[in-house]
Write an enzyme that holds these catalytic residues in place. Sequence first.
Site, PDB file in Angstrom:
ATOM      1  N   SER A 189       0.815  -1.216   0.000  1.00 16.33           N
ATOM      2  CA  SER A 189       0.000   0.000   0.000  1.00 16.33           C
ATOM      3  C   SER A 189       0.850   1.269   0.000  1.00 16.33           C
ATOM      4  O   SER A 189       1.805   1.402   0.772  1.00 16.33           O
ATOM      5  CB  SER A 189      -0.930   0.010   1.219  1.00 16.33           C
ATOM      6  N   THR A 213      -9.101  -1.662   2.927  1.00 14.70           N
ATOM      7  CA  THR A 213      -8.840  -2.043   1.548  1.00 14.70           C
ATOM      8  C   THR A 213      -9.096  -3.533   1.392  1.00 14.70           C
ATOM      9  O   THR A 213      -9.604  -4.201   2.309  1.00 14.70           O
ATOM     10  CB  THR A 213      -7.420  -1.626   1.123  1.00 14.70           C
ATOM     11  N   LYS A 242     -13.761  -4.416   2.464  1.00 13.13           N
ATOM     12  CA  LYS A 242     -14.665  -3.272   2.300  1.00 13.13           C
ATOM     13  C   LYS A 242     -16.124  -3.608   2.592  1.00 13.13           C
ATOM     14  O   LYS A 242     -16.844  -2.783   3.171  1.00 13.13           O
ATOM     15  CB  LYS A 242     -14.506  -2.679   0.906  1.00 13.13           C
ATOM     16  N   ASN A 277     -14.913   2.082   2.857  1.00 13.56           N
ATOM     17  CA  ASN A 277     -13.446   2.109   2.818  1.00 13.56           C
ATOM     18  C   ASN A 277     -12.875   3.001   3.921  1.00 13.56           C
ATOM     19  O   ASN A 277     -11.658   3.169   3.994  1.00 13.56           O
ATOM     20  CB  ASN A 277     -12.947   2.604   1.457  1.00 13.56           C
ATOM     21  N   ASP A 324     -14.487   6.027  -1.755  1.00 15.59           N
ATOM     22  CA  ASP A 324     -13.950   5.481  -3.003  1.00 15.59           C
ATOM     23  C   ASP A 324     -14.639   6.088  -4.217  1.00 15.59           C
ATOM     24  O   ASP A 324     -13.991   6.445  -5.201  1.00 15.59           O
ATOM     25  CB  ASP A 324     -14.117   3.962  -3.041  1.00 15.59           C
ATOM     26  N   GLY A 363     -15.370  -6.529 -12.223  1.00 19.21           N
ATOM     27  CA  GLY A 363     -15.453  -6.718 -10.784  1.00 19.21           C
ATOM     28  C   GLY A 363     -16.866  -6.565 -10.258  1.00 19.21           C
ATOM     29  O   GLY A 363     -17.733  -5.965 -10.912  1.00 19.21           O
ATOM     30  N   GLY A 371     -17.113  -6.674  -6.405  1.00 13.34           N
ATOM     31  CA  GLY A 371     -16.920  -6.552  -4.962  1.00 13.34           C
ATOM     32  C   GLY A 371     -17.114  -5.124  -4.486  1.00 13.34           C
ATOM     33  O   GLY A 371     -17.747  -4.303  -5.150  1.00 13.34           O
TER      34      GLY A 371
END
Length: 284
Positions: A20, A67, A71, A92, A107, A130, A132
């Site tokens: 990160s 992260t 989340k 987040n 986000d 995605g 998620g």
Amino acid sequence: MRISGTTKVFGVLGWPVAHSLSPVFQSIAMEKAGEDAVYVPFPCPPERVAEAARGLHAAGVAGLNLTVPHKEAALALAESADSDAREIGAANTWIRTDTGWHAANTDWIGLVRAIRRWDRAGGWDALLFGAGGAARAAAKALAELGARTVWITNRTLTRAEQLVEDAARLWPQTHWSVVPWEAGAVERAAETARWVINATALGLSGEAFPFAVPGEGFAMDLVYRPDGRTPFVEAAERAGRRATDGLWMLVEQGLVSLQRWTGHAVSADEVIAEMQALLGRSGI
């Protein structure tokens, strides 16, 4: 940096989290804000995130970012949540209260701001990889930006179908449709899309991106690397798209979190300039 008995502790909770860049840019931002604070990574496997939530609050941590892969759990574990987090179904950001964590989602704001740096037009189509927590925030961002049609593809089809169902209910001004996780179907959708967004963790470990993304326009990876060269960025550039990794979004969402925690607004341009110099990068 001088640490004292009154220094506040902030951090990012993830698994993995060693990669990160949040501690790097948040440290820059906190210094600019004049905060007596540190920002550190907290590696935490999914099966221990509830324990971590209690322990970090009990230890006096002042605020947290969440992260991958936490989340969606971050929303469920919070004592309260803002309307964006509830709408998206993921958080987040945890904001400390006296008795627990208040969940927020920044986000989607970060993605809106990042995309607007590249493209002020509206009424375009998008392809989203995605389903998620990051993808759910991206879906809200795309709707807020005025996307006409959003195609969603995910390795697990049922999750893509659920996101399409939820998005159609929440943001009916945009048309939502599932695309099978198959090369032909993905490439046909990409050809119609001005924007292609990767909101999966593909590329986080360096594996090749499994699809071509043909068409004219832009691409943004929510995964990032210090040099900006993620597998998705490289695949998009091979297809002729302007492409970037997730550094801009990372900084933009994180600065909104910082403002929620401390009340201080910090310029994203100034933080990005320092990050680019530190990482040896240039441009957006």
